[in-house]
Design an enzyme around this catalytic site. Structure first.
Site, PDB file in Angstrom:
ATOM      1  N   ARG A   1      11.950  -5.877   4.675  1.00  6.25           N
ATOM      2  CA  ARG A   1      11.679  -4.443   4.547  1.00  6.25           C
ATOM      3  C   ARG A   1      12.598  -3.631   5.446  1.00  6.25           C
ATOM      4  O   ARG A   1      12.888  -4.009   6.568  1.00  6.25           O
ATOM      5  CB  ARG A   1      10.228  -4.141   4.925  1.00  6.25           C
ATOM      6  CG  ARG A   1       9.998  -2.624   4.976  1.00  6.25           C
ATOM      7  CD  ARG A   1       8.581  -2.253   4.988  1.00  6.25           C
ATOM      8  NE  ARG A   1       7.859  -2.825   6.105  1.00  6.25           N
ATOM      9  CZ  ARG A   1       6.553  -2.693   6.251  1.00  6.25           C
ATOM     10  NH1 ARG A   1       5.843  -2.041   5.358  1.00  6.25           N
ATOM     11  NH2 ARG A   1       5.954  -3.232   7.282  1.00  6.25           N
TER      12      ARG A   1
ATOM     13  N   LYS B   1       0.834  -1.211   0.000  1.00  5.03           N
ATOM     14  CA  LYS B   1       0.000   0.000   0.000  1.00  5.03           C
ATOM     15  C   LYS B   1       0.868   1.261   0.000  1.00  5.03           C
ATOM     16  O   LYS B   1       0.639   2.177  -0.773  1.00  5.03           O
ATOM     17  CB  LYS B   1      -0.898   0.052   1.260  1.00  5.03           C
ATOM     18  CG  LYS B   1      -1.839  -1.108   1.416  1.00  5.03           C
ATOM     19  CD  LYS B   1      -2.683  -0.948   2.673  1.00  5.03           C
ATOM     20  CE  LYS B   1      -1.893  -0.967   3.972  1.00  5.03           C
ATOM     21  NZ  LYS B   1      -1.230  -2.256   4.286  1.00  5.03           N
TER      22      LYS B   1
ATOM     23  N   ARG C   1      -0.651  -9.217  13.045  1.00  6.44           N
ATOM     24  CA  ARG C   1      -1.194  -8.140  12.204  1.00  6.44           C
ATOM     25  C   ARG C   1      -2.075  -8.717  11.101  1.00  6.44           C
ATOM     26  O   ARG C   1      -3.101  -8.143  10.733  1.00  6.44           O
ATOM     27  CB  ARG C   1      -0.056  -7.311  11.602  1.00  6.44           C
ATOM     28  CG  ARG C   1       0.562  -6.345  12.605  1.00  6.44           C
ATOM     29  CD  ARG C   1       1.927  -5.886  12.178  1.00  6.44           C
ATOM     30  NE  ARG C   1       1.921  -5.070  10.973  1.00  6.44           N
ATOM     31  CZ  ARG C   1       3.011  -4.820  10.246  1.00  6.44           C
ATOM     32  NH1 ARG C   1       4.174  -5.321  10.590  1.00  6.44           N
ATOM     33  NH2 ARG C   1       2.926  -4.078   9.181  1.00  6.44           N
TER      34      ARG C   1
ATOM     35  N   ARG D   1      -9.380   1.416   8.557  1.00  5.01           N
ATOM     36  CA  ARG D   1      -8.939   0.066   8.843  1.00  5.01           C
ATOM     37  C   ARG D   1     -10.006  -0.720   9.581  1.00  5.01           C
ATOM     38  O   ARG D   1      -9.804  -1.902   9.891  1.00  5.01           O
ATOM     39  CB  ARG D   1      -7.717   0.162   9.742  1.00  5.01           C
ATOM     40  CG  ARG D   1      -6.499  -0.488   9.185  1.00  5.01           C
ATOM     41  CD  ARG D   1      -5.455  -0.364  10.252  1.00  5.01           C
ATOM     42  NE  ARG D   1      -4.279  -1.086   9.907  1.00  5.01           N
ATOM     43  CZ  ARG D   1      -3.277  -0.553   9.242  1.00  5.01           C
ATOM     44  NH1 ARG D   1      -3.303   0.679   8.838  1.00  5.01           N
ATOM     45  NH2 ARG D   1      -2.225  -1.297   8.989  1.00  5.01           N
TER      46      ARG D   1
ATOM     47  N   ARG E   1      11.367  -2.279  11.098  1.00  6.94           N
ATOM     48  CA  ARG E   1      10.319  -1.812  12.004  1.00  6.94           C
ATOM     49  C   ARG E   1      10.102  -2.797  13.148  1.00  6.94           C
ATOM     50  O   ARG E   1      10.150  -4.000  12.938  1.00  6.94           O
ATOM     51  CB  ARG E   1       9.010  -1.617  11.227  1.00  6.94           C
ATOM     52  CG  ARG E   1       8.892  -0.235  10.642  1.00  6.94           C
ATOM     53  CD  ARG E   1       7.776  -0.099   9.643  1.00  6.94           C
ATOM     54  NE  ARG E   1       6.503  -0.687  10.048  1.00  6.94           N
ATOM     55  CZ  ARG E   1       5.403  -0.624   9.297  1.00  6.94           C
ATOM     56  NH1 ARG E   1       5.428   0.004   8.127  1.00  6.94           N
ATOM     57  NH2 ARG E   1       4.292  -1.185   9.697  1.00  6.94           N
TER      58      ARG E   1
HETATM   59  P1  AP5 Z   1       4.973  -1.626   1.786  1.00  7.38           P
HETATM   60  O1  AP5 Z   1       4.664  -0.743   0.634  1.00  7.38           O
HETATM   61  O2  AP5 Z   1       5.789  -1.071   2.898  1.00  7.38           O
HETATM   62  O3  AP5 Z   1       3.625  -2.303   2.313  1.00  7.38           O
HETATM   63  P2  AP5 Z   1       2.404  -1.720   3.143  1.00  7.38           P
HETATM   64  O4  AP5 Z   1       1.179  -2.337   2.589  1.00  7.38           O
HETATM   65  O5  AP5 Z   1       2.483  -0.238   3.238  1.00  7.38           O
HETATM   66  O6  AP5 Z   1       2.740  -2.426   4.534  1.00  7.38           O
HETATM   67  P3  AP5 Z   1       2.694  -1.857   6.017  1.00  7.38           P
HETATM   68  O7  AP5 Z   1       3.424  -2.850   6.880  1.00  7.38           O
HETATM   69  O8  AP5 Z   1       3.152  -0.444   6.063  1.00  7.38           O
HETATM   70  O9  AP5 Z   1       1.201  -1.974   6.299  1.00  7.38           O
HETATM   71  P4  AP5 Z   1       0.510  -1.976   7.610  1.00  7.38           P
HETATM   72  O10 AP5 Z   1      -0.854  -1.777   7.127  1.00  7.38           O
HETATM   73  O11 AP5 Z   1       0.706  -3.144   8.470  1.00  7.38           O
HETATM   74  O12 AP5 Z   1       1.266  -0.818   8.426  1.00  7.38           O
HETATM   75  P5  AP5 Z   1       0.917   0.687   8.751  1.00  7.38           P
HETATM   76  O13 AP5 Z   1       2.149   1.450   8.775  1.00  7.38           O
HETATM   77  O14 AP5 Z   1      -0.216   1.157   7.915  1.00  7.38           O
HETATM   78  O15 AP5 Z   1       5.668  -2.942   1.206  1.00  7.38           O
HETATM   79  C1  AP5 Z   1       6.130  -3.967   2.073  1.00  7.38           C
HETATM   80  C2  AP5 Z   1       7.509  -4.485   1.615  1.00  7.38           C
HETATM   81  O16 AP5 Z   1       7.363  -5.173   0.378  1.00  7.38           O
HETATM   82  C3  AP5 Z   1       8.517  -3.372   1.342  1.00  7.38           C
HETATM   83  O17 AP5 Z   1       9.802  -3.789   1.748  1.00  7.38           O
HETATM   84  C4  AP5 Z   1       8.447  -3.159  -0.164  1.00  7.38           C
HETATM   85  O18 AP5 Z   1       9.648  -2.652  -0.679  1.00  7.38           O
HETATM   86  C5  AP5 Z   1       8.120  -4.549  -0.668  1.00  7.38           C
HETATM   87  N1  AP5 Z   1       7.247  -4.546  -1.837  1.00  7.38           N
HETATM   88  C6  AP5 Z   1       6.203  -3.693  -2.102  1.00  7.38           C
HETATM   89  N2  AP5 Z   1       5.605  -4.009  -3.269  1.00  7.38           N
HETATM   90  C7  AP5 Z   1       6.275  -5.101  -3.739  1.00  7.38           C
HETATM   91  C8  AP5 Z   1       6.121  -5.905  -4.917  1.00  7.38           C
HETATM   92  N3  AP5 Z   1       5.161  -5.678  -5.826  1.00  7.38           N
HETATM   93  N4  AP5 Z   1       6.988  -6.959  -5.071  1.00  7.38           N
HETATM   94  C9  AP5 Z   1       7.953  -7.208  -4.150  1.00  7.38           C
HETATM   95  N5  AP5 Z   1       8.154  -6.481  -3.032  1.00  7.38           N
HETATM   96  C10 AP5 Z   1       7.316  -5.439  -2.832  1.00  7.38           C
HETATM   97  O19 AP5 Z   1       0.377   0.521  10.243  1.00  7.38           O
HETATM   98  C11 AP5 Z   1       1.226   0.099  11.279  1.00  7.38           C
HETATM   99  C12 AP5 Z   1       0.439  -0.027  12.579  1.00  7.38           C
HETATM  100  O20 AP5 Z   1      -0.098   1.265  12.935  1.00  7.38           O
HETATM  101  C13 AP5 Z   1      -0.789  -0.949  12.510  1.00  7.38           C
HETATM  102  O21 AP5 Z   1      -0.448  -2.281  12.756  1.00  7.38           O
HETATM  103  C14 AP5 Z   1      -1.658  -0.323  13.604  1.00  7.38           C
HETATM  104  O22 AP5 Z   1      -1.221  -0.728  14.878  1.00  7.38           O
HETATM  105  C15 AP5 Z   1      -1.392   1.161  13.477  1.00  7.38           C
HETATM  106  N6  AP5 Z   1      -2.356   1.835  12.581  1.00  7.38           N
HETATM  107  C16 AP5 Z   1      -2.090   2.483  11.402  1.00  7.38           C
HETATM  108  N7  AP5 Z   1      -3.206   2.978  10.848  1.00  7.38           N
HETATM  109  C17 AP5 Z   1      -4.222   2.657  11.701  1.00  7.38           C
HETATM  110  C18 AP5 Z   1      -5.631   2.862  11.688  1.00  7.38           C
HETATM  111  N8  AP5 Z   1      -6.240   3.508  10.660  1.00  7.38           N
HETATM  112  N9  AP5 Z   1      -6.361   2.376  12.715  1.00  7.38           N
HETATM  113  C19 AP5 Z   1      -5.776   1.722  13.739  1.00  7.38           C
HETATM  114  N10 AP5 Z   1      -4.454   1.476  13.807  1.00  7.38           N
HETATM  115  C20 AP5 Z   1      -3.684   1.931  12.812  1.00  7.38           C
HETATM  116 MG    MG Z   2       2.890   1.124   4.839  1.00  7.62          MG
END
Ligand code: AP5
Ligand code: MG
Length: 213
Positions: free
Chosen positions: A127, A13, A171, A88, A160
């Site tokens: 990552r 994402k 997660r 979410r 992370r």
């Molecule tokens: P990346 O682009 O980093 O993936 P992502 O979907 O952004 O993954 P996140 O881990 O950031 O998602 P998340 O939803 O768990 O975390 P968030 O920060 O939102 O890609 C992942 C890896 O794969 C990278 O190394 C990339 O280079 C590689 N990659 C990408 N595309 C690829 C491809 N096509 N092929 C190969 N490799 C590829 O949230 C973190 C925490 O915050 C949550 O767990 C929660 O506790 C809290 N939080 C955040 N938002 C909320 C909310 N709205 N409500 C409640 N809690 C929340």
């Molecule tokens: Mg992300």
């Protein structure tokens, strides 16, 4: 253009949202990045959010919703934005929907980046993220020019805290229980689009551009 990115943790994402933001000149808003910035600065919000994030749980809606609504009310969001990691939960989606409806507005696209769980765990361990500017790398797929250093701002890259395998599986569980129902929610609104997130990231982006144009 107002876009929501849906998908499991690690589906890509953030990677795609950054490309969309650059291509269409709209802000990329990631609630995860906002929480991580607060953790780094040691704010009260950061301290509270970290407890949930390190356990792979969602930060409570009460803390999350206000931050997001304040952010999208800023001037740079007038022409749209791409939301990454929000909503979410169904209640978060409902609050956003209400706020937009009041403004006579709506979400244009909810893009689900589809990646099976098996692929996710492998991706997360590789990552590396920049805590300063939020840039994301992967030790195999997207390595930085210099190991451990961000290409964009020169800061140190970290694994992370929530990318440890135990936390990742939690997660994923939370994602299936609380976030996946949003696919149905946006499908009913007629704005859901799905892309295969297992292919090369430039091919994922090409599929998204076709949807948006
Ligand atoms: P990346 O682009 O980093 O993936 P992502 O979907 O952004 O993954 P996140 O881990 O950031 O998602 P998340 O939803 O768990 O975390 P968030 O920060 O939102 O890609 C992942 C890896 O794969 C990278 O190394 C990339 O280079 C590689 N990659 C990408 N595309 C690829 C491809 N096509 N092929 C190969 N490799 C590829 O949230 C973190 C925490 O915050 C949550 O767990 C929660 O506790 C809290 N939080 C955040 N938002 C909320 C909310 N709205 N409500 C409640 N809690 C929340
Ligand atoms: Mg992300």
């Amino acid at each position: 253009m107002k876009i929501i990115m849906l998908g499991a943790p690690g589906a890509g994402k953030g990677t795609q949202a950054k490309m969309i933001a650059k291509e269409y000149g709209i802000p990329h808003i990631s609630t995860g990045d906002i929480f991580r910035a607060n953790i780094k600065e040691g704010t009260e919000l950061g301290k509270e959010a970290k407890k949930y994030m390190d356990a792979g749980q969602l930060v409570p809606d009460e803390l999350t919703v206000k931050i997001l609504l304040d952010r999208v009310a800023k001037d740079d969001c007038k022409n749209g934005y791409v939301l990454d990691g929000f909503p979410r939960t169904i209640p978060q989606a409902e609050v956003l929907d209400e706020a937009l409806t009041k403004l006579g507005d709506r979400i244009d696209f909810a893009i689900d980046v589809d990646v099976p769980d098996e692929n996710i765990v492998r991706r997360m361990g590789g990552r590396r993220a920049c805590v300063t500017c939020g840039a994301t790398y992967h030790i195999e797929h997207v390595p930085p020019k210099k190991e451990g250093i961000c290409d964009t701002c020169g800061s140190e890259l970290i694994l992370r805290d929530d990318d440890k395998p135990e936390t990742v599986s939690n997660r994923l569980k939370v994602y299936h229980e609380q976030t996946q129902p949003l696919i149905d929610f946006y499908s009913k609104k007629g704005v859901l689009k799905s892309v295969d997130g297992t292919v090369d990231m430039m091919d994922v982006f090409a599929a998204i551009k076709t949807i948006l144009e």
